[in-house]
Design a protein around this motif. Structure first.
Motif, short mmCIF file in Angstrom:
data_model
loop_
_atom_site.label_atom_id
_atom_site.label_comp_id
_atom_site.label_asym_id
_atom_site.label_seq_id
_atom_site.Cartn_x
_atom_site.Cartn_y
_atom_site.Cartn_z
N PHE A 368 0.89 -1.26 0.03
CA PHE A 368 -0.03 0.02 -0.05
C PHE A 368 0.82 1.38 -0.04
N THR A 369 0.37 2.09 -0.84
CA THR A 369 1.35 3.44 -0.93
C THR A 369 0.27 4.48 -0.38
N PRO A 370 0.26 5.21 1.00
CA PRO A 370 -0.65 6.02 1.18
C PRO A 370 -0.86 7.21 0.63
N PRO A 371 -2.11 7.84 0.46
CA PRO A 371 -2.09 8.97 -0.34
C PRO A 371 -1.31 10.16 0.26
N ALA A 372 -1.01 11.27 -0.66
CA ALA A 372 -0.41 12.35 -0.16
C ALA A 372 -1.08 13.05 0.92
N GLN A 373 -0.23 13.64 1.80
CA GLN A 373 -0.83 14.45 3.00
C GLN A 373 -1.58 15.58 2.49
N THR A 374 -2.87 15.63 2.90
CA THR A 374 -3.47 16.91 2.48
C THR A 374 -4.00 17.62 3.92
N ILE A 375 -4.02 17.23 4.79
CA ILE A 375 -4.56 17.63 6.14
C ILE A 375 -3.33 18.24 7.06
N LYS A 376 -3.34 19.50 7.56
CA LYS A 376 -2.34 19.92 8.17
C LYS A 376 -2.18 19.36 9.65
N ARG A 377 -1.37 18.84 10.26
CA ARG A 377 -1.08 18.22 11.53
C ARG A 377 -0.87 19.32 12.69
N VAL A 378 -1.67 18.85 13.80
CA VAL A 378 -1.40 19.95 15.07
C VAL A 378 -0.26 19.61 15.44
N GLU A 379 0.59 20.63 15.65
CA GLU A 379 1.99 20.85 16.37
C GLU A 379 2.48 20.86 17.87
N THR A 380 1.13 20.67 18.53
CA THR A 380 1.14 20.76 19.93
C THR A 380 0.41 19.64 20.44
N THR A 381 -0.18 19.80 21.93
CA THR A 381 -1.15 18.79 22.27
C THR A 381 -2.56 19.31 22.06
N HIS A 382 -3.48 18.21 22.44
CA HIS A 382 -4.86 18.75 22.47
C HIS A 382 -5.10 20.08 23.39
N ALA A 383 -4.45 20.09 24.50
CA ALA A 383 -4.51 21.05 25.32
C ALA A 383 -3.76 22.39 24.87
N GLY A 384 -2.65 21.95 24.44
CA GLY A 384 -1.72 23.23 23.83
C GLY A 384 -2.53 23.91 22.61
N GLU A 385 -3.14 23.18 21.95
CA GLU A 385 -3.72 23.56 20.64
C GLU A 385 -4.76 24.91 21.16
N TRP A 386 -5.62 24.35 22.16
CA TRP A 386 -6.77 25.20 22.78
C TRP A 386 -6.04 26.52 23.35
N VAL A 387 -5.04 26.34 24.08
CA VAL A 387 -4.31 27.34 24.60
C VAL A 387 -3.93 28.53 23.51
N GLU A 388 -3.11 28.08 22.59
CA GLU A 388 -2.88 28.85 21.53
C GLU A 388 -3.96 29.53 20.71
N ALA A 389 -4.98 28.90 20.26
CA ALA A 389 -6.07 29.52 19.99
C ALA A 389 -6.78 30.48 20.70
N CYS A 390 -6.82 30.42 22.08
CA CYS A 390 -7.32 31.18 22.84
C CYS A 390 -6.33 32.47 22.98
N LEU A 391 -5.20 32.38 22.83
CA LEU A 391 -4.15 33.59 23.12
C LEU A 391 -4.15 34.23 21.48
N ASN A 392 -3.96 33.56 20.36
CA ASN A 392 -3.70 34.08 19.32
C ASN A 392 -4.69 33.83 18.07
N GLY A 393 -5.94 33.37 18.46
CA GLY A 393 -6.68 32.98 17.40
C GLY A 393 -6.32 31.66 16.63
N GLY A 394 -7.49 31.23 15.86
CA GLY A 394 -7.24 29.97 15.39
C GLY A 394 -8.37 28.83 15.73
N ALA A 395 -8.04 27.71 14.94
CA ALA A 395 -9.04 26.89 15.16
C ALA A 395 -8.84 25.57 16.13
N THR A 396 -9.58 24.90 16.81
CA THR A 396 -9.37 24.06 17.53
C THR A 396 -9.82 22.53 16.89
N SER A 397 -9.41 21.46 17.23
CA SER A 397 -9.83 20.22 16.71
C SER A 397 -11.19 19.69 17.19
#
Length: 474
Positions: A368-397
């Motif tokens: 199997f050859t996986p399809p190309a990556q099309t979805i951006k990965r979260v570069e921090t933790t679930h909690a960290g993603e929320w903190v970053e979004a609270c402080l600087n805007g952006g989406a959460t998962s």
């Protein structure tokens, strides 16, 4: 308007005026708190047990300060209190609201299921960002309300189903989008829950309340009852007044993979069958207040990309059929459960927490050859993603706009379970009377998601919401 936008406007104006300044919390200056870009001021409610884990995850970001911590049990909260000695301590979350509304930017809630909404909503209505553990709420009506208030207030939210921010679910999404297994017509999900005692008779014995626990506050919106050690800790999950059973506990983890990758919304029907508990020969136990030891739930969805789709849930040691493509001794999922996607072009399995996908038979993965990556990965933790979004805007998962409908779908399964347990006794019968023709209440529940209503069994609508103890209404 987001807090970070207000702050940037303030900085720009101050700099233009040539003013030298130091950013300090607004509660020093007065007015509503606007956080500096590197610190999120949090009030945390429920900081023992799982809540202690969330506190640690938030602390690890290095960008939060806990202004106040609240827990009804000092013993359970001890580690969090010791780790954050400067945070004000309370047992009643209403004291956090009264004393720190202008001091905090966000609220974290990791209490038992039945108090998620009653604690979160007052803060959310004051435009405080919110991180709430899964399941988002105790009932469907509360989940809808949480999503609506979050949208109205324009706040940043995150439900605590940590795998939503992982790479695995994004990889599975890419495989589904690329048509690796074609159109999916069925998904089987299972869990090893409950891993606590579940399905026994109603508790009547009164035990001494531990000195460190405020039992009345722990009950919150639930009707008063005497304390019993069979409720705490953790075992509350098996009682309908407090918890949501194995499905509520793990559904927002395991069901989230098909929910996200297949674009599911409201199920249009649900059906359940559950373990029957016996207190004697041919005498059925009165367990209406507790979740069953095991259950199977079948949910039906109408999807845009895959058409009509069945999602089947298994818990309490019951497992779905093993696909014939599974090799002898090969495990489906991980020890805690998993999901099996049945598609027109093959089968995909995902694990409980990592969500990492694999194809069956295993030989297919070698070629199997996986399809190309099309979805951006979260570069921090679930909690960290929320903190970053609270402080600087952006989406959460897992914002409440998404976590709310997911929770509704999970709790729809519990409506079917309760309908199965519920028995209307006629002709002077009492529970325990044996009648070989009096089968359990298995029925198909028809659901109008937009109207939030069961359309074919009126009695089930009583479980869409709940009755609140006086003083705890929302």
């Amino acid at each position: 308007m987001h807090y970070f936008m207000k702050r940037r406007s303030f900085i720009k104006k101050s700099a233009a005026a040539g003013a030298a300044f130091t950013i300090v919390p607004s509660f020093v200056l007065g007015g509503n708190h606007i956080p500096p870009s590197d610190t999120l001021y949090i009030g945390a409610v429920g900081v023992g047990g799982r809540g202690g884990g969330v506190v640690n995850e938030l602390t690890a970001t290095g960008k939060v300060k806990f202004v106040a911590m609240c827990d009804v049990d000092d013993k359970m909260a001890k580690n969090s209190y010791n780790a954050h000695p400067k945070a004000k301590r309370y047992k009643d979350f209403r004291k956090v609201y009264e004393n720190h509304l202008n001091d905090i930017d966000a609220i974290m809630v990791a209490t038992p299921d039945h108090t998620h909404a009653v604690i979160s909503l007052p803060f959310m209505k004051e435009k405080k960002h919110a991180y709430v553990e899964k399941p988002l709420t105790h009932n469907i009506k509360e989940a809808r309300m949480m999503a609506e208030i979050a949208a109205k207030m324009g706040i940043t939210t995150q439900m605590g189903n940590q795998g939503a921010s992982g790479d695995g679910i994004r990889l599975a999404q890419e495989w589904i989008n690329a048509g690796v297994i074609g159109k999916v017509h069925r998904v089987d999900c299972w869990t090893n829950r409950p891993v606590w005692p579940q399905g026994f008779r109603s508790i009547t014995e009164k035990h001494p309340i531990p000195d460190t626990l405020d039992w009345d506050l722990w009950l919150g919106p639930a009707a008063h009852r005497d304390y019993n050690s069979n409720y705490l800790p953790f075992k509350w999950r098996g009682f309908w007044d407090f918890g949501t059973g194995g499905m509520g506990d793990m559904g927002c983890h395991i069901m989230e993979t098909p929910f996200k990758t297949l674009g599911l919304k409201f199920p249009y029907e649900a059906e359940a069958s559950c373990t029957t508990v016996w207190s004697g020969d041919f005498v059925e136990a009165d367990y209406k207040g507790t979740c069953p030891p095991s259950s199977i739930v079948r949910l039906k969805f109408d999807t845009e990309a895959h058409g009509d789709l069945s999602l089947n849930w298994y818990d309490g040691g019951i497992m779905p059929d093993l696909p014939p493509e599974l090799a002898d001794g090969e495990k489906p999922g991980d020890g805690g459960g998993g999901s099996i996607f049945h598609g027109s072009e093959g089968i995909m399995i995902t694990d409980t927490y990592s969500r990492n996908p694999r194809l069956l038979p295993a030989q297919r993965m070698k070629d199997f050859t996986p399809p190309a990556q099309t979805i951006k990965r979260v570069e921090t933790t679930h909690a960290g993603e929320w903190v970053e979004a609270c402080l600087n805007g952006g989406a959460t998962s897992s914002p409440f706009s998404y976590g709310g409908p997911l929770t509704e779908a999970v709790l729809m399964g519990n409506l079917a379970i309760k309908a199965y347990q519920y028995k209307v006794l006629k002709d002077g019968k009492k529970l325990g009377d044996w009648d070989p023709y009096d089968y359990p209440g298995r029925r198909t529940i028809k659901w109008d998601g937009d109207a939030m209503k069961v359309t074919n069994y009126e009695l089930a609508n009583q479980w869409v919401g709940r009755e609140y103890r006086k003083g705890w209404e929302i």
